[in-house]
Design an enzyme around this catalytic site. Structure first.
Site, PDB file in Angstrom:
ATOM      1  N   HIS A   2       2.073  15.795   7.436  1.00 35.72           N
ATOM      2  CA  HIS A   2       1.545  14.627   6.729  1.00 35.72           C
ATOM      3  C   HIS A   2       0.018  14.587   6.734  1.00 35.72           C
ATOM      4  O   HIS A   2      -0.606  14.125   5.782  1.00 35.72           O
ATOM      5  CB  HIS A   2       2.033  13.333   7.394  1.00 35.72           C
ATOM      6  CG  HIS A   2       3.406  12.911   6.947  1.00 35.72           C
ATOM      7  ND1 HIS A   2       3.661  12.469   5.678  1.00 35.72           N
ATOM      8  CD2 HIS A   2       4.577  12.853   7.601  1.00 35.72           C
ATOM      9  CE1 HIS A   2       4.959  12.156   5.571  1.00 35.72           C
ATOM     10  NE2 HIS A   2       5.531  12.386   6.721  1.00 35.72           N
ATOM     11  N   GLU A  59       6.220   6.515  17.008  1.00 33.77           N
ATOM     12  CA  GLU A  59       6.734   6.001  15.732  1.00 33.77           C
ATOM     13  C   GLU A  59       8.185   6.465  15.549  1.00 33.77           C
ATOM     14  O   GLU A  59       9.065   5.663  15.288  1.00 33.77           O
ATOM     15  CB  GLU A  59       5.861   6.541  14.590  1.00 33.77           C
ATOM     16  CG  GLU A  59       6.323   6.082  13.232  1.00 33.77           C
ATOM     17  CD  GLU A  59       5.693   6.826  12.078  1.00 33.77           C
ATOM     18  OE1 GLU A  59       5.066   7.881  12.299  1.00 33.77           O
ATOM     19  OE2 GLU A  59       5.844   6.351  10.935  1.00 33.77           O
ATOM     20  N   HIS A  60       8.401   7.783  15.681  1.00 33.86           N
ATOM     21  CA  HIS A  60       9.753   8.348  15.554  1.00 33.86           C
ATOM     22  C   HIS A  60      10.129   9.053  16.838  1.00 33.86           C
ATOM     23  O   HIS A  60       9.328   9.821  17.371  1.00 33.86           O
ATOM     24  CB  HIS A  60       9.813   9.416  14.455  1.00 33.86           C
ATOM     25  CG  HIS A  60       9.340   8.961  13.123  1.00 33.86           C
ATOM     26  ND1 HIS A  60       8.155   9.373  12.560  1.00 33.86           N
ATOM     27  CD2 HIS A  60       9.910   8.122  12.226  1.00 33.86           C
ATOM     28  CE1 HIS A  60       8.015   8.819  11.369  1.00 33.86           C
ATOM     29  NE2 HIS A  60       9.050   8.048  11.140  1.00 33.86           N
ATOM     30  N   ASP A  64      13.205   9.378   6.639  1.00 30.08           N
ATOM     31  CA  ASP A  64      12.065   9.221   5.722  1.00 30.08           C
ATOM     32  C   ASP A  64      12.527   8.907   4.307  1.00 30.08           C
ATOM     33  O   ASP A  64      11.787   8.325   3.516  1.00 30.08           O
ATOM     34  CB  ASP A  64      11.228  10.511   5.690  1.00 30.08           C
ATOM     35  CG  ASP A  64      10.291  10.616   6.881  1.00 30.08           C
ATOM     36  OD1 ASP A  64      10.120   9.613   7.586  1.00 30.08           O
ATOM     37  OD2 ASP A  64       9.724  11.707   7.089  1.00 30.08           O
ATOM     38  N   SER A  97       1.273   9.742  10.856  1.00 26.40           N
ATOM     39  CA  SER A  97       2.648   9.872  11.353  1.00 26.40           C
ATOM     40  C   SER A  97       2.734  10.521  12.734  1.00 26.40           C
ATOM     41  O   SER A  97       1.853  11.280  13.132  1.00 26.40           O
ATOM     42  CB  SER A  97       3.459  10.696  10.366  1.00 26.40           C
ATOM     43  OG  SER A  97       3.421  10.079   9.111  1.00 26.40           O
ATOM     44  N   HIS A 142      -2.303 -40.491  18.526  1.00 22.31           N
ATOM     45  CA  HIS A 142      -0.987 -39.843  18.571  1.00 22.31           C
ATOM     46  C   HIS A 142       0.062 -40.824  19.114  1.00 22.31           C
ATOM     47  O   HIS A 142       1.132 -41.017  18.537  1.00 22.31           O
ATOM     48  CB  HIS A 142      -1.002 -38.619  19.507  1.00 22.31           C
ATOM     49  CG  HIS A 142      -1.703 -37.425  18.968  1.00 22.31           C
ATOM     50  ND1 HIS A 142      -3.043 -37.406  18.701  1.00 22.31           N
ATOM     51  CD2 HIS A 142      -1.238 -36.189  18.650  1.00 22.31           C
ATOM     52  CE1 HIS A 142      -3.377 -36.214  18.250  1.00 22.31           C
ATOM     53  NE2 HIS A 142      -2.295 -35.454  18.210  1.00 22.31           N
ATOM     54  N   TYR A 180       0.846  -1.191   0.000  1.00 25.75           N
ATOM     55  CA  TYR A 180       0.000   0.000   0.000  1.00 25.75           C
ATOM     56  C   TYR A 180       0.882   1.242   0.000  1.00 25.75           C
ATOM     57  O   TYR A 180       1.674   1.461   0.917  1.00 25.75           O
ATOM     58  CB  TYR A 180      -0.944   0.041   1.223  1.00 25.75           C
ATOM     59  CG  TYR A 180      -1.952   1.152   1.022  1.00 25.75           C
ATOM     60  CD1 TYR A 180      -3.172   0.889   0.420  1.00 25.75           C
ATOM     61  CD2 TYR A 180      -1.641   2.469   1.344  1.00 25.75           C
ATOM     62  CE1 TYR A 180      -4.074   1.930   0.154  1.00 25.75           C
ATOM     63  CE2 TYR A 180      -2.528   3.513   1.079  1.00 25.75           C
ATOM     64  CZ  TYR A 180      -3.742   3.223   0.486  1.00 25.75           C
ATOM     65  OH  TYR A 180      -4.636   4.234   0.209  1.00 25.75           O
ATOM     66  N   GLN A 185       6.482  16.094  10.605  1.00 21.04           N
ATOM     67  CA  GLN A 185       5.497  15.007  10.660  1.00 21.04           C
ATOM     68  C   GLN A 185       4.076  15.546  10.715  1.00 21.04           C
ATOM     69  O   GLN A 185       3.148  14.939  10.175  1.00 21.04           O
ATOM     70  CB  GLN A 185       5.785  14.080  11.844  1.00 21.04           C
ATOM     71  CG  GLN A 185       7.126  13.389  11.714  1.00 21.04           C
ATOM     72  CD  GLN A 185       7.326  12.736  10.355  1.00 21.04           C
ATOM     73  OE1 GLN A 185       6.738  11.707  10.032  1.00 21.04           O
ATOM     74  NE2 GLN A 185       8.165  13.342   9.512  1.00 21.04           N
TER      75      GLN A 185
HETATM   76  N1  NAD Z   1       3.412   5.195   9.705  1.00 22.46           N
HETATM   77  C1  NAD Z   1       4.065   5.243   8.571  1.00 22.46           C
HETATM   78  O1  NAD Z   1       5.014   4.486   8.377  1.00 22.46           O
HETATM   79  C2  NAD Z   1       3.669   6.226   7.496  1.00 22.46           C
HETATM   80  C3  NAD Z   1       4.454   6.433   6.327  1.00 22.46           C
HETATM   81  C4  NAD Z   1       4.009   7.330   5.337  1.00 22.46           C
HETATM   82  C5  NAD Z   1       2.790   7.980   5.516  1.00 22.46           C
HETATM   83  N2  NAD Z   1       2.070   7.746   6.657  1.00 22.46           N
HETATM   84  C6  NAD Z   1       0.750   8.295   6.866  1.00 22.46           C
HETATM   85  O2  NAD Z   1      -0.042   7.822   5.787  1.00 22.46           O
HETATM   86  C7  NAD Z   1      -1.152   8.668   5.663  1.00 22.46           C
HETATM   87  C8  NAD Z   1      -1.404   8.971   4.207  1.00 22.46           C
HETATM   88  O3  NAD Z   1      -2.705   9.440   4.140  1.00 22.46           O
HETATM   89  P1  NAD Z   1      -3.342  10.025   2.836  1.00 22.46           P
HETATM   90  O4  NAD Z   1      -4.729  10.427   3.189  1.00 22.46           O
HETATM   91  O5  NAD Z   1      -2.428  11.020   2.244  1.00 22.46           O
HETATM   92  O6  NAD Z   1      -3.390   8.808   1.796  1.00 22.46           O
HETATM   93  P2  NAD Z   1      -4.027   7.335   1.859  1.00 22.46           P
HETATM   94  O7  NAD Z   1      -3.675   6.708   0.564  1.00 22.46           O
HETATM   95  O8  NAD Z   1      -3.642   6.635   3.094  1.00 22.46           O
HETATM   96  O9  NAD Z   1      -5.594   7.564   1.920  1.00 22.46           O
HETATM   97  C9  NAD Z   1      -6.339   8.013   0.808  1.00 22.46           C
HETATM   98  C10 NAD Z   1      -7.566   7.148   0.658  1.00 22.46           C
HETATM   99  O10 NAD Z   1      -8.373   7.237   1.852  1.00 22.46           O
HETATM  100  C11 NAD Z   1      -9.700   6.938   1.505  1.00 22.46           C
HETATM  101  N3  NAD Z   1     -10.629   7.873   2.137  1.00 22.46           N
HETATM  102  C12 NAD Z   1     -10.458   9.190   2.319  1.00 22.46           C
HETATM  103  N4  NAD Z   1     -11.567   9.723   2.873  1.00 22.46           N
HETATM  104  C13 NAD Z   1     -12.453   8.714   3.039  1.00 22.46           C
HETATM  105  C14 NAD Z   1     -13.781   8.609   3.575  1.00 22.46           C
HETATM  106  N5  NAD Z   1     -14.414   9.670   4.052  1.00 22.46           N
HETATM  107  N6  NAD Z   1     -14.372   7.393   3.587  1.00 22.46           N
HETATM  108  C15 NAD Z   1     -13.735   6.296   3.129  1.00 22.46           C
HETATM  109  N7  NAD Z   1     -12.484   6.332   2.609  1.00 22.46           N
HETATM  110  C16 NAD Z   1     -11.862   7.524   2.574  1.00 22.46           C
HETATM  111  C17 NAD Z   1      -9.838   7.061   0.014  1.00 22.46           C
HETATM  112  O11 NAD Z   1     -10.088   5.807  -0.530  1.00 22.46           O
HETATM  113  C18 NAD Z   1      -8.477   7.562  -0.465  1.00 22.46           C
HETATM  114  O12 NAD Z   1      -8.090   6.930  -1.654  1.00 22.46           O
HETATM  115  C19 NAD Z   1      -0.867   9.906   6.504  1.00 22.46           C
HETATM  116  O13 NAD Z   1      -1.614   9.797   7.693  1.00 22.46           O
HETATM  117  C20 NAD Z   1       0.616   9.785   6.808  1.00 22.46           C
HETATM  118  O14 NAD Z   1       0.928  10.389   8.043  1.00 22.46           O
HETATM  119  C21 NAD Z   1       2.476   6.877   7.608  1.00 22.46           C
HETATM  120  N1  HSO Z   2       7.284  10.178   7.894  1.00 20.25           N
HETATM  121  C1  HSO Z   2       6.536   9.191   7.155  1.00 20.25           C
HETATM  122  C2  HSO Z   2       6.312   8.011   8.066  1.00 20.25           C
HETATM  123  O1  HSO Z   2       5.550   8.358   9.150  1.00 20.25           O
HETATM  124  C3  HSO Z   2       7.221   8.728   5.900  1.00 20.25           C
HETATM  125  C4  HSO Z   2       7.461   9.764   4.863  1.00 20.25           C
HETATM  126  C5  HSO Z   2       7.496   9.615   3.517  1.00 20.25           C
HETATM  127  N2  HSO Z   2       7.764  10.803   2.965  1.00 20.25           N
HETATM  128  C6  HSO Z   2       7.946  11.655   3.910  1.00 20.25           C
HETATM  129  N3  HSO Z   2       7.740  11.036   5.086  1.00 20.25           N
HETATM  130 ZN    ZN Z   3       7.591  12.051   6.950  1.00 22.66          ZN
END
Ligand code: NAD
Ligand code: HSO
Ligand code: ZN
Length: 431
Positions: A262, A327-328, A361, A237, A420, A130, A259
């Site tokens: 994000h 996380e970090h 990152d 994040s 057995h 994903y 963070q």
């Molecule tokens: N923990 C980690 O390792 C890490 C790494 C990178 C990013 N992140 C996190 O990932 C997340 C990325 O989020 P994003 O939103 O940019 O992308 P995403 O791809 O996670 O989510 C987008 C999808 O969410 C769904 N969505 C949105 N609103 C909705 C609703 N109301 N009902 C149902 N589905 C819905 C849709 O299908 C959309 O395609 C951020 O929270 C970021 O902090 C975490």
């Molecule tokens: N900080 C995110 C993980 O929580 C990962 C990421 C990708 N690009 C920038 N940041």
């Molecule tokens: Zn980041």
């Protein structure tokens, strides 16, 4: 304004528990919506996936438009700036080299009874990766997901990535090519997770789903666990910075915002022993927010989920860090290694004033897909081990079976499981 806590306040423990319990990703309404989406994808396959994709990402596709073609990837590669491609390749090289060191080894030995024992590692056959794409696009997450899978020897790498308004960042596709992804689908959210787990007419199911995402993605991964494996809960994040008063407040402010930008539900926390420094960080955050293009998201995250925790002495920090299990974790102090010794729960630890979280990152090498929502208490960051599983190996000879068999027969009888006992006895003349 973010929460402000001081360890010397009478109500500190109560406030700290409140901070730990802040609901950022596990709302009942998110989970209910996700449950419906998954059920619908299971029932209607591609049709449901396309309907949700068109609704949430504002696309207009049917099943024939889900897959990204090789020609589209070729075209994306042509479009990408050469210097940017070099940066991506540097990141890929460093990530690969770090993860290659994680590959576990097989073991085989004969014990004192003559029984041969051991274990061997084999990769999962198909992994679903994903790659988030709702509020930002993440070429770096393509590398972080795909490279450890490739190092582990996974045969089929299937990537899903939402493309809101049908806009695909060409660097995402370039990263997929560099990392050796086999299939790419322009879908995201819970519908993509369901499609990977249960399969549709177009997408063959995978064995394990990994990667970060927003609250909907995290809830969907929780729900499909069991049908497929998952890596962990890698949701919105988080960063926790432990900093003394000798830091430049502007640097620490930037780290907290890195963070926060994000997601409005990302979380940034500062622990410091210097009240004046805490105030200066807040001033610096306000100043950065004046200029940052993603100020709306970062400002909302800092306002609604940010926190400053004041301690009397930084030796009080490790116990608090462990309860947050971030996380970090950044340790911006003179002797970060000494402080780190006392900390048990954090996804990744960034040691010293010159190690900003953002370097991890992108290019440091360790994985940036890390456990959130306090799950670092029991999970680790994504790595090669997430893509392999271990089979035990056992080999007896007539002699060694005769040596350890009687104990097995006795235990089988004590459990009332005669077949057995029989299956051991029949081979070792113990009947
Ligand atoms: N923990 C980690 O390792 C890490 C790494 C990178 C990013 N992140 C996190 O990932 C997340 C990325 O989020 P994003 O939103 O940019 O992308 P995403 O791809 O996670 O989510 C987008 C999808 O969410 C769904 N969505 C949105 N609103 C909705 C609703 N109301 N009902 C149902 N589905 C819905 C849709 O299908 C959309 O395609 C951020 O929270 C970021 O902090 C975490
Ligand atoms: N900080 C995110 C993980 O929580 C990962 C990421 C990708 N690009 C920038 N940041
Ligand atoms: Zn980041």
């Amino acid at each position: 304004m973010p929460l402000k806590l001081s360890i010397t306040d009478a109500g500190f423990e109560e406030d700290f528990v409140k901070l730990l319990g802040m609901k950022r990703e596990s709302d009942a309404d998110v989970d209910a919506a996700v449950a419906n989406i998954i059920a619908d994808v299971r029932a209607r396959g591609d049709e449901a996936v396309c309907e949700y994709t068109n609704r949430f990402d504002r696309l207009n596709i049917d099943a024939s438009g889900m897959a990204v073609t090789a020609a589209e990837v070729d075209a994306a590669l042509d479009e990408v700036d050469a210097d940017l491609l070099k940066s991506l390749e540097l990141a890929a090289t460093r990530i690969r080299s770090y993860h290659e060191k994680q590959m576990p080894t097989d073991e085989r030995y004969t014990d004192e009874t003559g029984v041969e024992l051991g274990w061997r590692w084999r990769a999962v056959s198909a992994a679903g990766l994903y790659v988030p794409g709702g509020l930002a696009s993440y070429p770096s997450s393509v590398l972080m997901n795909a490279i450890p899978a490739k190092v582990a020897g996974v045969e089929r790498l299937v990537m899903v990535v939402p493309t809101p308004d049908n806009k695909m960042n060409p660097l995402v596709l370039a990263a997929a090519r560099i990392a050796g992804v086999d299939e790419i689908y322009r879908i995201g959210g819970a519908q993509a997770v369901a499609a990977l787990a249960y399969g549709t007419q177009t997408i063959k199911p995978v064995d394990k789903i990994v990667g970060p995402g927003n609250a909907f993605v995290a809830a969907a991964k929780r729900r499909v666990f069991g049908q497929v494996g998952i890596d962990m809960i890698a949701g919105p994040s988080e960063i926790l910075v432990v900093a003394d008063g000798s830091n430049d407040p502007s640097w620490v402010a930037a780290d907290l915002l890195s963070q926060a930008e994000h997601d409005p539900v990302a979380q940034s926390i500062l622990i410091t022993d210097d009240a004046g420094f805490a105030d200066r960080v807040q001033v610096a955050i306000d100043a950065h927010l004046e200029k940052l293009p993603r100020a709306e998201i970062a400002g909302a995250s800092w306002r609604d989920f940010g926190a400053i925790v004041l301690v009397e002495n930084l030796s009080q920090a490790p116990a608090l860090v462990d309860r947050i299990a971030p996380e970090h974790l950044e340790l911006a102090v003179d002797d970060p290694d000494a402080l780190a010794e006392d900390i048990h729960h954090a996804g990744a630890i960034f040691l010293g004033r010159y190690t900003p979280e953002a370097i991890g990152d992108y290019v440091a090498g360790p994985n940036h897909v890390l456990p959130t929502a306090r799950s670092a208490r029991f999970s680790s960051g994504l790595g090669v081990l997430d893509f392999v599983k271990r089979s035990s190996l056992i080999k007896c000879t007539p002699e060694s079976l005769a040596k350890i068999g009687p104990a097995a027969i006795a235990l089988a009888e004590s459990e009332g499981l005669q077949a057995h006992g029989l299956s051991v006895a029949i081979r070792s003349n113990q009947m």
